[in-house]
Design a protein around this motif. Structure first.
Motif, PDB file in Angstrom:
ATOM      1  N   ASP A  14      46.137  -8.993  43.962  1.00 54.20           N
ATOM      2  CA  ASP A  14      46.953  -9.937  43.203  1.00 54.20           C
ATOM      3  C   ASP A  14      47.135  -9.519  41.753  1.00 54.20           C
ATOM      4  OD1 ASP A  14      47.391 -12.255  45.130  1.00 54.20           O
ATOM      5  OD2 ASP A  14      45.255 -11.804  45.348  1.00 54.20           O
ATOM      6  N   ALA A  15      46.106  -8.906  41.179  1.00 53.74           N
ATOM      7  CA  ALA A  15      46.198  -8.541  39.766  1.00 53.74           C
ATOM      8  C   ALA A  15      45.310  -7.332  39.508  1.00 53.74           C
ATOM      9  CB  ALA A  15      45.747  -9.705  38.887  1.00 53.74           C
ATOM     10  N   ILE A  16      45.679  -6.573  38.485  1.00 53.41           N
ATOM     11  CA  ILE A  16      44.822  -5.471  38.038  1.00 53.41           C
ATOM     12  C   ILE A  16      44.262  -5.877  36.681  1.00 53.41           C
ATOM     13  CG2 ILE A  16      44.737  -3.033  37.367  1.00 53.41           C
ATOM     14  CD1 ILE A  16      47.147  -2.535  39.195  1.00 53.41           C
ATOM     15  N   PHE A  17      42.965  -5.756  36.509  1.00 51.72           N
ATOM     16  CA  PHE A  17      42.348  -6.011  35.213  1.00 51.72           C
ATOM     17  C   PHE A  17      41.937  -4.663  34.636  1.00 51.72           C
ATOM     18  CE2 PHE A  17      40.517 -10.630  35.516  1.00 51.72           C
ATOM     19  CZ  PHE A  17      41.751 -11.094  35.955  1.00 51.72           C
ATOM     20  N   VAL A  18      42.253  -4.455  33.373  1.00 48.18           N
ATOM     21  CA  VAL A  18      41.827  -3.198  32.744  1.00 48.18           C
ATOM     22  C   VAL A  18      41.251  -3.520  31.369  1.00 48.18           C
ATOM     23  CG1 VAL A  18      44.150  -2.665  31.825  1.00 48.18           C
ATOM     24  CG2 VAL A  18      42.534  -0.810  32.194  1.00 48.18           C
ATOM     25  N   TYR A  19      40.250  -2.764  30.994  1.00 47.94           N
ATOM     26  CA  TYR A  19      39.558  -2.994  29.712  1.00 47.94           C
ATOM     27  C   TYR A  19      39.835  -1.787  28.864  1.00 47.94           C
ATOM     28  CZ  TYR A  19      37.727  -6.508  32.650  1.00 47.94           C
ATOM     29  OH  TYR A  19      37.673  -7.578  33.491  1.00 47.94           O
ATOM     30  N   THR A  20      40.391  -2.006  27.694  1.00 51.02           N
ATOM     31  CA  THR A  20      40.935  -0.862  26.972  1.00 51.02           C
ATOM     32  C   THR A  20      40.833  -1.070  25.465  1.00 51.02           C
ATOM     33  OG1 THR A  20      42.915   0.530  26.838  1.00 51.02           O
ATOM     34  CG2 THR A  20      43.302  -1.798  27.161  1.00 51.02           C
ATOM     35  N   LYS A  21      40.501   0.004  24.753  1.00 48.20           N
ATOM     36  CA  LYS A  21      40.416  -0.107  23.288  1.00 48.20           C
ATOM     37  C   LYS A  21      41.750   0.237  22.645  1.00 48.20           C
ATOM     38  CE  LYS A  21      35.627   0.463  22.110  1.00 48.20           C
ATOM     39  NZ  LYS A  21      34.535   1.422  22.171  1.00 48.20           N
TER      40      LYS A  21
END
Ligand SMILES: Nc1ncnc2c1ncn2[C@@H]1O[C@H](COP(=O)(O)OP(=O)(O)OP(=O)(O)O)[C@@H](O)[C@H]1O
Ligand SMILES: CC(=O)C(=O)O
Ligand SMILES: [K+]
Ligand SMILES: [Mg+2]
Length: 578
Positions: free
Chosen positions: A475-482
């Motif tokens: 359903d969704a992509i979560f990404v953690y990014t600086k």
């Protein structure tokens, strides 16, 4: 309520861990469990890089971070409303830019545009005073702060170009076939009829009798019949209108007489406008009429010296020279605008569609956001409905996977700006749905970009993650990014689900506003505890009632946990909400 998975699944996946050749595509069988893989060269785990792909079941209640996921933090009001109304897959991917002018500069009008989906507000420094622009910037920042919008601000420089400075009337002047006109760079007392003042002293340098002077890419044409000093005496061969600031181009034997290199790319006024933009903390500076990558680098160096690194530099492709040096410009800048208005003055307009397709393809492949601009809904400057051909043009830009579409006069001076924005919104949502249903994403070609191993890994992770996400129907992509790198590498693959990019950096958040399919969310991220970040952000979305049992989220991360001695730690996890 908890986010799923079972530790046994995790264990099983750890047991199936095996080393593969770097660069091989991940096999996704449709199962929701994907074996963890360490990727290395020639079957070895390479130095300080770890990659983990896993599916997990975990409980998310009770953590300290959950408390941090307070209502409203970092998630903009418009994306939130869209998600509630349309669900994850219904969220619009193509971003929308509106030029702000006298017709839409009140706080109420700006709020309506923000509610209508404006992601970026563009201020064209060709028009109006710096104080007027400052006032708009303040209003937008206030709306963002007080009403929870996330509208980024772009200034667009004037640049140097040969155009009409004065044609003796406040609006348009007609040139009839056969009439004789004097083109000069001098200010004429009382402005005699049939005279046009050009913006640049050297406008006639290198121009010969017999050359053709074309106004605004075909609005009217003249033949040069005499040259007296720097002045040109011309006969109208194709009648038409001089609009204010109408542009000149000269043609000889069917080819453009190239002149742009004579003009300064960044004039004194441009530098003063840039200085203004930097001190007001705008998010994007779009450079007009650049001919090569040097001016982009010059501005980037300047921003670096000014410690204003979060300001992104966009290059406008609107001259023949810039088109000839497209790749070097795309590589040097942070994004591109296909400025079809002026580009159509320098190349025959029948070439615009193929050139646009080429520019959008190069930008996507080189991972730079691209805006398609000018005349998208031109008739709506006057009328409340678009022509069918305009809707087809908008849809074509969406089909080409442009990151963003832009309104110019439609919002700046037209009475139907909000309606024009809703046309962009509806037409792009429709075309996105069609592209997804037709599975067009699968035919996108990606050229390898990274040079260093960590960069190559990040790129492969994102390519594979999108393939997995589409195949698994997450359903969704979560990404953690600086800095937004992972988010943009995911976006480059144009996935079906939306990409929620969680970042602790406001500059990154505002820049990601221009990227296809990315919903930037500002949160406090921990450098130490990746799992806590994941838990906190899932809880943030869940507590808003926007994650339901059964929803599947793919989590992609590359933040380096400092307590683990790896220079990068990248992972793909698939989590199901229970
Ligand atoms: N800040 C402003 N104040 C007054 N009028 C504006 C402003 N911004 C835009 N306009 C009007 O809207 C029209 C369309 O805007 P747009 O930004 O496309 O400009 P342009 O003059 O066509 O040039 P370019 O986009 O190539 O810089 C302009 O011709 C101008 O009349
Ligand atoms: C947007 C712009 O500058 C152009 O189309 O010329
Ligand atoms: K401009
Ligand atoms: Mg232009």
């Amino acid at each position: 309520m908890a986010v799923v998975t079972s530790d046994s699944l995790l264990c099983r996946s750890l047991l199936t861990n095996r080393v593969t050749q770097f660069g091989r595509r991940s096999e996704v069988s449709g199962a929701k469990v994907v074996p963890r893989r360490a990727i290395g060269n020639g079957g070895k785990v390479k130095g300080k890089v770890r990659v983990v792909v896993k599916a997990t079941v975990q409980q998310i209640g009770g953590l300290e971070q959950v408390k941090k996921a307070k209502e409203g933090s970092g998630f903009d009001a418009v994306s939130e409303g869209e998600l509630r109304e349309k669900g994850f897959l219904g969220m619009r991917k193509t971003k929308l830019v509106c030029t702000i002018g006298p017709a839409c500069c009140s706080p109420e009008d700006l709020e309506k545009l923000a509610l209508g989906g404006m992601n970026v507000a563009r201020l064209n420094m060709c028009h109006n005073t710096r104080n007027w622009h400052l006032d708009v910037i303040k209003k937008i920042k206030k709306l963002n702060e007080e009403k929870g919008f996330c509208v980024s601000i772009m200034i667009d420089t004037e640049g140097s170009q040969i155009h009409v400075l004065d044609h003796g009337a406040p609006s348009s002047v007609k040139a009839e076939e056969g009439s004789i006109w004097l083109f000069t760079s001098q200010k004429l007392e009382g402005h005699p009829p049939f005279t046009v003042q050009a913006s640049y002293d050297g406008f006639s340098e290198g121009i010969e009798v017999g050359d053709v002077l074309v106004i605004d890419g075909g609005m009217a044409s003249f033949e040069v019949i005499e040259k007296v000093g720097n002045n040109l005496c011309c006969q109208c061969t194709d009648s038409g209108l001089f609009l204010p600031r109408a542009k000149f181009s000269f043609w000889r034997d069917g080819k453009l007489v190239e002149r742009n290199s004579e003009l300064p790319t960044l004039s004194k006024k441009d530098w003063a406008d840039i200085e203004f933009g930097v001190s007001e903390g705008v998010d994007f500076i779009a450079l007009s009429f650049i001919n090569d990558a040097d001016s982009v680098r010059q501005l980037k160096n300047y921003l670096y010296m000014r410690s204003s690194r979060s300001t992104r530099v966009l290059a406008k492709i609107e001259s023949l020279e810039s088109l000839q040096r497209l790749e070097e410009i795309v590589e040097a800048c942070d994004g591109i605008m296909v400025a079809r208005g002026d580009l159509g003055v320098e190349i025959p307009y029948e070439q615009i569609p193929t050139v646009q397709e080429e520019i959008t393809r190069v930008c996507r492949e080189l991972n730079k956001p691209v805006i398609v601009a000018s005349q998208l809904l031109e008739s709506m400057v006057e009328y409340p409905t678009p022509t069918r051909a305009e809707v087809a043009d908008v849809s074509e830009a969406v089909r080409q996977y442009a990151d963003a579409l832009m309104l110019s006069g439609e919002s700046a001076i037209g009475p139907y700006g909000q309606k024009a924005l809703s046309v962009l919104q509806m037409a792009s949502s429709r075309m996105e749905l069609w592209s997804r249903e037709e599975n067009r994403q699968s035919i996108l070609h990606q050229r390898p970009l990274g040079v260093s191993l960590p960069d190559r890994i990040a790129e492969q992770i994102c390519n594979c993650a999108v393939e997995m996400a589409n195949n698994l129907g997450v359903d969704a992509i979560f990404v953690y990014t600086k800095h937004g790198q992972m988010a943009s590498l995911l976006s480059r693959n144009r996935p079906y689900p939306p990409i929620f990019a969680f970042t602790g950096d406001n500059g990154t958040r505002m820049a990601l506003n221009l990227q296809w399919g990315v919903i930037p969310v500002l949160v406090d991220l921990s450098d130490e505890e990746m799992e806590a970040n994941i838990t906190m952000t899932m809880e943030l979305i869940r507590r808003k009632g926007m994650l339901k049992p059964g929803d599947v989220v793919m989590v992609v991360s590359d933040l380096a946990p400092t307590h683990i001695n790896y220079s990068a730690f990248q992972s793909i996890q698939v989590k199901t909400v229970v």
